[in-house]
Design an enzyme around this catalytic site. Structure first.
Site, mmCIF file in Angstrom:
data_model
loop_
_atom_site.group_PDB
_atom_site.id
_atom_site.type_symbol
_atom_site.label_atom_id
_atom_site.label_comp_id
_atom_site.label_asym_id
_atom_site.label_seq_id
_atom_site.Cartn_x
_atom_site.Cartn_y
_atom_site.Cartn_z
ATOM 1 N N CYS A 83 21.329 2.459 -14.071
ATOM 2 C CA CYS A 83 21.005 3.819 -14.476
ATOM 3 C C CYS A 83 21.348 4.819 -13.364
ATOM 4 C CB CYS A 83 19.550 3.912 -14.923
ATOM 5 S SG CYS A 83 19.132 5.488 -15.720
ATOM 6 N N HIS A 192 19.803 0.276 -19.364
ATOM 7 C CA HIS A 192 18.674 -0.416 -18.742
ATOM 8 C C HIS A 192 18.644 -1.862 -19.228
ATOM 9 C CE1 HIS A 192 16.528 3.017 -16.909
ATOM 10 N NE2 HIS A 192 17.091 3.709 -17.881
ATOM 11 N N GLU A 194 16.807 -4.213 -18.238
ATOM 12 C CA GLU A 194 15.413 -4.690 -18.324
ATOM 13 C C GLU A 194 14.741 -4.259 -19.621
ATOM 14 O OE1 GLU A 194 14.929 -0.543 -16.661
ATOM 15 O OE2 GLU A 194 16.429 -2.149 -16.591
#
Length: 215
Positions: A83, A192, A194
């Site tokens: 990011c 992202h 995650e």
């Protein structure tokens, strides 16, 4: 020997979610939140995530005396930017007219306010939600991830590299934009991982096992 992964902690964004996802896939590797230069310098590989405004992120990096450790890590060991951690690698951002780290040549541009989708309807900025990433070049971090897989994005700015040869992933939001870049031991992605379910975890798993040839 312990494989230690440092998640650079400069106080911006939910870094703990990145660390938690890494621990889920890291096997015997140790994952540490690194808020001091020595923790970055002694790590075997480094993850550089974050959320927030570019100028604020750069300021916090300097206040915490982490800039040089991050630059050195990007030159010497497996390095993953996520990011704003992608955007900060470049020369300059339109967001706050802020200078980046200058590790990769290029600019960070804002999505235009009048973006329109294929249906002619206006698109909202920030670009938020799931979007497909086209793998424009093969890379070890794409292993086990199908081309045009959906990843989760939240951003108003996107990178425009000077060297198109470093682009390894592209997405579309009103127009094509760079979603991932790679050069030598550095891989950085706008989305992202995650927050991107199984395929995001696979990308992190690939990073844990990635051993690029270092000069």
């Amino acid at each position: 020997m312990t494989n230690r992964i440092a998640v650079v902690d400069y106080g911006m964004g939910n870094l703990r979610s990145v660390a938690q996802a890494l621990r889920h896939v890291a096997g015997e590797a140790e994952v540490v939140l690194a808020s001091t230069p020595d923790l970055i310098e002694t790590a075997d590989r480094v993850v550089f995530p974050g959320q927030g405004a570019m100028r604020d992120c750069m300021a916090e990096l300097d206040v915490r005396h982490l800039r040089q450790a991050v630059v050195d890590a990007a030159a010497s060991k497996p390095f993953l930017g996520i990011c704003i951690g992608l955007q900060m690698l470049f020369d300059h951002s339109e967001e706050g007219d802020a200078a980046g780290l200058g590790i990769l040549p290029g600019q960070v541009k804002r999505f235009a306010a009048d973006l329109k989708g294929a249906d002619g309807l206006r698109l909202k900025v920030p670009h938020m939600g799931w979007n497909q990433v086209v793998q424009t070049k093969p890379h070890p971090l794409w292993n086990g991830i199908a081309d045009q897989t959906f990843f989760y994005f939240v951003h108003s700015y996107h990178v425009v590299p000077d060297d198109a040869g470093i682009v390894v992933g592209q997405a579309d939001y009103g127009h094509p934009f760079t979603a991932a870049v790679a050069r030598d031991n550095v891989f950085a992605i706008q989305c992202h991982p995650e927050k991107s379910a199984r395929d995001g975890l696979q990308l992190l798993r690939n990073f844990v096992g990635w051993n690029p040839v270092l000069a």
